[in-house]
Design a protein around this motif. Structure first.
Motif, PDB file in Angstrom:
ATOM      1  N   GLY A 191       0.807  -1.286   0.006  1.00 42.05           N
ATOM      2  CA  GLY A 191       0.083   0.042  -0.084  1.00 42.05           C
ATOM      3  C   GLY A 191       0.809   1.268  -0.018  1.00 42.05           C
ATOM      4  O   GLY A 191       0.180   2.323  -0.011  1.00 42.05           O
ATOM      5  N   ARG A 192       2.176   1.229  -0.193  1.00 42.43           N
ATOM      6  CA  ARG A 192       2.859   2.374   0.049  1.00 42.43           C
ATOM      7  C   ARG A 192       4.092   2.346  -1.032  1.00 42.43           C
ATOM      8  O   ARG A 192       4.556   1.047  -1.430  1.00 42.43           O
ATOM      9  CB  ARG A 192       3.616   2.852   1.169  1.00 42.43           C
ATOM     10  CG  ARG A 192       4.446   1.823   1.889  1.00 42.43           C
ATOM     11  CD  ARG A 192       4.903   2.004   3.101  1.00 42.43           C
ATOM     12  NE  ARG A 192       6.145   1.325   3.656  1.00 42.43           N
ATOM     13  CZ  ARG A 192       7.462   1.526   3.620  1.00 42.43           C
ATOM     14  NH1 ARG A 192       7.641   2.948   2.887  1.00 42.43           N
ATOM     15  NH2 ARG A 192       8.381   0.823   3.906  1.00 42.43           N
ATOM     16  N   GLY A 193       4.264   3.607  -1.650  1.00 42.20           N
ATOM     17  CA  GLY A 193       5.368   3.375  -2.468  1.00 42.20           C
ATOM     18  C   GLY A 193       6.670   3.513  -2.006  1.00 42.20           C
ATOM     19  O   GLY A 193       7.141   4.214  -1.222  1.00 42.20           O
ATOM     20  N   VAL A 194       7.631   2.496  -2.300  1.00 43.72           N
ATOM     21  CA  VAL A 194       8.744   2.115  -2.142  1.00 43.72           C
ATOM     22  C   VAL A 194       9.949   2.411  -3.138  1.00 43.72           C
ATOM     23  O   VAL A 194       9.705   1.906  -4.099  1.00 43.72           O
ATOM     24  CB  VAL A 194       9.157   0.859  -1.259  1.00 43.72           C
ATOM     25  CG1 VAL A 194      10.716   0.742  -0.783  1.00 43.72           C
ATOM     26  CG2 VAL A 194       8.287   0.825  -0.217  1.00 43.72           C
ATOM     27  N   GLU A 195      11.072   3.162  -3.116  1.00 45.20           N
ATOM     28  CA  GLU A 195      11.764   3.407  -4.087  1.00 45.20           C
ATOM     29  C   GLU A 195      13.131   2.572  -3.950  1.00 45.20           C
ATOM     30  O   GLU A 195      13.653   2.332  -2.937  1.00 45.20           O
ATOM     31  CB  GLU A 195      12.310   4.943  -4.061  1.00 45.20           C
ATOM     32  CG  GLU A 195      13.286   5.385  -5.032  1.00 45.20           C
ATOM     33  CD  GLU A 195      13.347   6.970  -5.380  1.00 45.20           C
ATOM     34  OE1 GLU A 195      12.670   7.613  -5.601  1.00 45.20           O
ATOM     35  OE2 GLU A 195      14.668   7.143  -4.823  1.00 45.20           O
ATOM     36  N   TYR A 196      13.326   2.169  -5.102  1.00 47.86           N
ATOM     37  CA  TYR A 196      14.499   1.067  -5.378  1.00 47.86           C
ATOM     38  C   TYR A 196      15.480   1.527  -6.162  1.00 47.86           C
ATOM     39  O   TYR A 196      15.194   2.253  -7.143  1.00 47.86           O
ATOM     40  CB  TYR A 196      14.193  -0.394  -5.593  1.00 47.86           C
ATOM     41  CG  TYR A 196      13.162  -0.998  -4.583  1.00 47.86           C
ATOM     42  CD1 TYR A 196      13.712  -1.744  -3.650  1.00 47.86           C
ATOM     43  CD2 TYR A 196      11.704  -0.768  -4.605  1.00 47.86           C
ATOM     44  CE1 TYR A 196      12.792  -2.244  -2.816  1.00 47.86           C
ATOM     45  CE2 TYR A 196      11.033  -1.308  -3.737  1.00 47.86           C
ATOM     46  CZ  TYR A 196      11.403  -2.215  -2.750  1.00 47.86           C
ATOM     47  OH  TYR A 196      10.572  -2.960  -1.705  1.00 47.86           O
ATOM     48  N   HIS A 197      16.847   1.183  -6.113  1.00 46.18           N
ATOM     49  CA  HIS A 197      17.829   1.850  -6.799  1.00 46.18           C
ATOM     50  C   HIS A 197      18.696   0.865  -7.336  1.00 46.18           C
ATOM     51  O   HIS A 197      18.632  -0.481  -6.925  1.00 46.18           O
ATOM     52  CB  HIS A 197      18.666   2.742  -6.014  1.00 46.18           C
ATOM     53  CG  HIS A 197      18.034   4.059  -5.710  1.00 46.18           C
ATOM     54  ND1 HIS A 197      18.129   5.114  -6.432  1.00 46.18           N
ATOM     55  CD2 HIS A 197      17.140   4.353  -4.547  1.00 46.18           C
ATOM     56  CE1 HIS A 197      17.232   6.152  -5.813  1.00 46.18           C
ATOM     57  NE2 HIS A 197      16.893   5.626  -4.719  1.00 46.18           N
ATOM     58  N   ASN A 198      19.345   1.050  -8.490  1.00 48.30           N
ATOM     59  CA  ASN A 198      20.425   0.184  -9.234  1.00 48.30           C
ATOM     60  C   ASN A 198      21.595  -0.079  -8.391  1.00 48.30           C
ATOM     61  O   ASN A 198      22.150   0.940  -7.739  1.00 48.30           O
ATOM     62  CB  ASN A 198      20.728   0.517 -10.518  1.00 48.30           C
ATOM     63  CG  ASN A 198      21.173  -0.459 -11.504  1.00 48.30           C
ATOM     64  OD1 ASN A 198      22.141  -1.399 -11.156  1.00 48.30           O
ATOM     65  ND2 ASN A 198      20.629  -0.841 -12.614  1.00 48.30           N
ATOM     66  N   THR A 199      22.104  -1.262  -8.345  1.00 44.25           N
ATOM     67  CA  THR A 199      23.297  -1.606  -7.276  1.00 44.25           C
ATOM     68  C   THR A 199      24.435  -1.044  -8.211  1.00 44.25           C
ATOM     69  O   THR A 199      25.530  -1.144  -7.450  1.00 44.25           O
ATOM     70  CB  THR A 199      23.516  -2.803  -6.814  1.00 44.25           C
ATOM     71  OG1 THR A 199      23.277  -3.685  -8.255  1.00 44.25           O
ATOM     72  CG2 THR A 199      22.357  -3.410  -5.934  1.00 44.25           C
ATOM     73  N   ASN A 200      24.507  -0.889  -9.352  1.00 45.03           N
ATOM     74  CA  ASN A 200      25.637  -0.135  -9.985  1.00 45.03           C
ATOM     75  C   ASN A 200      25.422   1.342 -10.181  1.00 45.03           C
ATOM     76  O   ASN A 200      24.621   1.862 -11.049  1.00 45.03           O
ATOM     77  CB  ASN A 200      25.494  -0.773 -11.258  1.00 45.03           C
ATOM     78  CG  ASN A 200      26.832  -0.386 -12.039  1.00 45.03           C
ATOM     79  OD1 ASN A 200      27.833   0.315 -11.605  1.00 45.03           O
ATOM     80  ND2 ASN A 200      27.043  -0.873 -13.286  1.00 45.03           N
ATOM     81  N   ARG A 201      26.400   1.835  -9.426  1.00 48.51           N
ATOM     82  CA  ARG A 201      26.241   3.426  -9.383  1.00 48.51           C
ATOM     83  C   ARG A 201      26.710   4.090 -10.557  1.00 48.51           C
ATOM     84  O   ARG A 201      26.582   5.145 -11.001  1.00 48.51           O
ATOM     85  CB  ARG A 201      27.181   4.050  -8.234  1.00 48.51           C
ATOM     86  CG  ARG A 201      26.699   3.363  -6.803  1.00 48.51           C
ATOM     87  CD  ARG A 201      25.664   4.409  -6.411  1.00 48.51           C
ATOM     88  NE  ARG A 201      25.835   5.894  -6.131  1.00 48.51           N
ATOM     89  CZ  ARG A 201      26.618   6.067  -5.023  1.00 48.51           C
ATOM     90  NH1 ARG A 201      27.172   5.106  -4.123  1.00 48.51           N
ATOM     91  NH2 ARG A 201      26.982   7.544  -4.860  1.00 48.51           N
ATOM     92  N   LEU A 202      27.347   3.394 -11.693  1.00 47.07           N
ATOM     93  CA  LEU A 202      27.756   3.576 -12.982  1.00 47.07           C
ATOM     94  C   LEU A 202      26.448   3.890 -13.872  1.00 47.07           C
ATOM     95  O   LEU A 202      26.714   4.663 -14.735  1.00 47.07           O
ATOM     96  CB  LEU A 202      28.767   2.964 -13.538  1.00 47.07           C
ATOM     97  CG  LEU A 202      30.093   3.114 -12.667  1.00 47.07           C
ATOM     98  CD1 LEU A 202      31.179   2.000 -13.460  1.00 47.07           C
ATOM     99  CD2 LEU A 202      30.617   4.310 -12.846  1.00 47.07           C
ATOM    100  N   VAL A 203      25.535   3.281 -13.515  1.00 50.46           N
ATOM    101  CA  VAL A 203      24.260   3.121 -14.566  1.00 50.46           C
ATOM    102  C   VAL A 203      23.579   4.652 -14.378  1.00 50.46           C
ATOM    103  O   VAL A 203      23.313   4.997 -13.090  1.00 50.46           O
ATOM    104  CB  VAL A 203      23.306   2.114 -13.996  1.00 50.46           C
ATOM    105  CG1 VAL A 203      21.854   2.370 -14.869  1.00 50.46           C
ATOM    106  CG2 VAL A 203      23.905   0.951 -14.099  1.00 50.46           C
ATOM    107  N   GLY A 204      23.571   5.171 -15.251  1.00 50.15           N
ATOM    108  CA  GLY A 204      22.770   6.545 -15.292  1.00 50.15           C
ATOM    109  C   GLY A 204      23.932   7.694 -15.067  1.00 50.15           C
ATOM    110  O   GLY A 204      23.517   8.754 -15.095  1.00 50.15           O
ATOM    111  N   ALA A 205      25.274   7.267 -14.835  1.00 53.58           N
ATOM    112  CA  ALA A 205      26.014   8.346 -14.660  1.00 53.58           C
ATOM    113  C   ALA A 205      26.686   8.975 -15.924  1.00 53.58           C
ATOM    114  O   ALA A 205      26.604   8.323 -17.089  1.00 53.58           O
ATOM    115  CB  ALA A 205      27.196   7.692 -14.096  1.00 53.58           C
TER     116      ALA A 205
END
Length: 316
Positions: A191-205
């Motif tokens: 019932g609530r939005g949880v934000e998850y991130h990519n474990t590779n910090r270079l993705v999107g860099a």
């Protein structure tokens, strides 16, 4: 004769280029996509644990089964890691679509998500393992063994050479390339939005064009990474296994990218700021500065400490 001399010179130049790129990872393999040309190699045939790189195989087997990605899956107590007792941000009792579970397994490397994919596989974990073994054979990964879907087991082992085959196969699945290169996602959890991130910090860099990514870590496997990148018009697959620290893994990736682009030489922290997130570089710089300061302090203490005469051992 001249051709032989030219070939020898070319070989020596290539070897020199490789030696000029120091690697912190224990096993390294960089292959040019399409041609199969090896750009960099270090201990590529050593059989080592692969940690969460396993999840690329898990994803392929699940997608091969043509299961309904909209089907709802509930995270069960059976999915909790009892081997390493790793944490998870997916609570027991949470219900998500199979597609969302797969995304969390790949993007955030969540172990409960990966375990639930095997548990809900038609026929259960045993049939899942049989499907994994069949996929390994089909890909010609002769030095690979995978016992479970998460990578937590040190029995999940492979070589950098075999993992290039796995990465190449995984890159043919649009779902895998999409999920492994998502930088973030907000998923409804109870019932609530949880934000998850990519474990590779270079993705999107900035400056990085990444077409496939998967990180891995356990104590036995060290820091691992699979990436397919595009740089200077070239496409390459990168395999890094058993780096002792995340900063070493990132620096290896930076150095390899510089090698591919022809920039040459080892990537310094100052130069790397153009290619990696600022927070990452600051963290690496902080560790290096801290290490140097500690070394200086230790040297000072050694000089200042009075010399002690060695104690004599009593004869028995």
């Amino acid at each position: 004769m001249i051709k032989k001399i030219a070939a020898a010179l070319l070989l020596s130049c290539s070897a020199a280029a490789v030696l000029a790129v120091p690697m912190g990872s224990q096993s390294v393999l960089v292959v040019e996509d399409g041609t199969g040309k090896i750009l960099l190699e270090k201990n590529a045939t050593d059989v080592v644990p692969i940690a969460s790189l396993t999840k690329l195989m898990t994803a392929m087997v699940v997608l091969d089964s043509k299961l309904d990605m909209n089907e709802q899956i509930s995270i069960d107590r059976q999915d909790v890691d009892m081997l390493k007792h790793s944490t998870s941000r997916v609570p027991v009792g949470a219900t998500l679509s199979r597609g969302e579970v797969l995304q969390l397994a790949l993007m955030s490397s969540d172990n409960r998500a990966a375990a639930s994919l095997a548990r809900t596989f038609p026929g259960g974990p045993e049939r899942f393992k049989a499907a994994v073994n069949a996929k390994i054979r089909a890909l010609g990964m002769t030095q690979t063994r995978i016992d479970e879907p998460t990578g937590l087991s040190p029995n999940n082992t492979s070589t950098a050479t075999d993992l290039v085959k796995m990465a190449t196969a995984a890159a043919a699945y649009p779902t895998i390339t999409q999920y492994t290169t998502d930088t973030r996602e907000v998923i409804n959890i109870k019932g609530r939005g949880v934000e998850y991130h990519n474990t590779n910090r270079l993705v999107g860099a900035k400056g990085w064009d990444i077409g496939l990514s998967k990180t891995g870590y356990t104590e036995e496997a060290g820091r691992c990474l699979i990436m397919r990148i595009k740089a200077a018009g070239k496409n390459a697959t990168i395999i890094l296994l058993n780096a002792r620290a995340n900063s070493a893994r990132i620096m290896d990736a930076l150095n390899i990218r510089r090698l591919i682009t022809g920039d040459g030489g080892r990537a310094t922290l100052a130069r790397a700021t153009r290619s990696a997130p600022t927070s990452l570089i600051k963290a690496s710089a902080g560790r290096m500065t801290k290490g140097k300061s500690a070394a200086k302090a230790n040297n000072y203490r050694k000089k200042a400490a009075p010399t002690k005469k060695p104690r004599r051992r009593r004869a028995n």
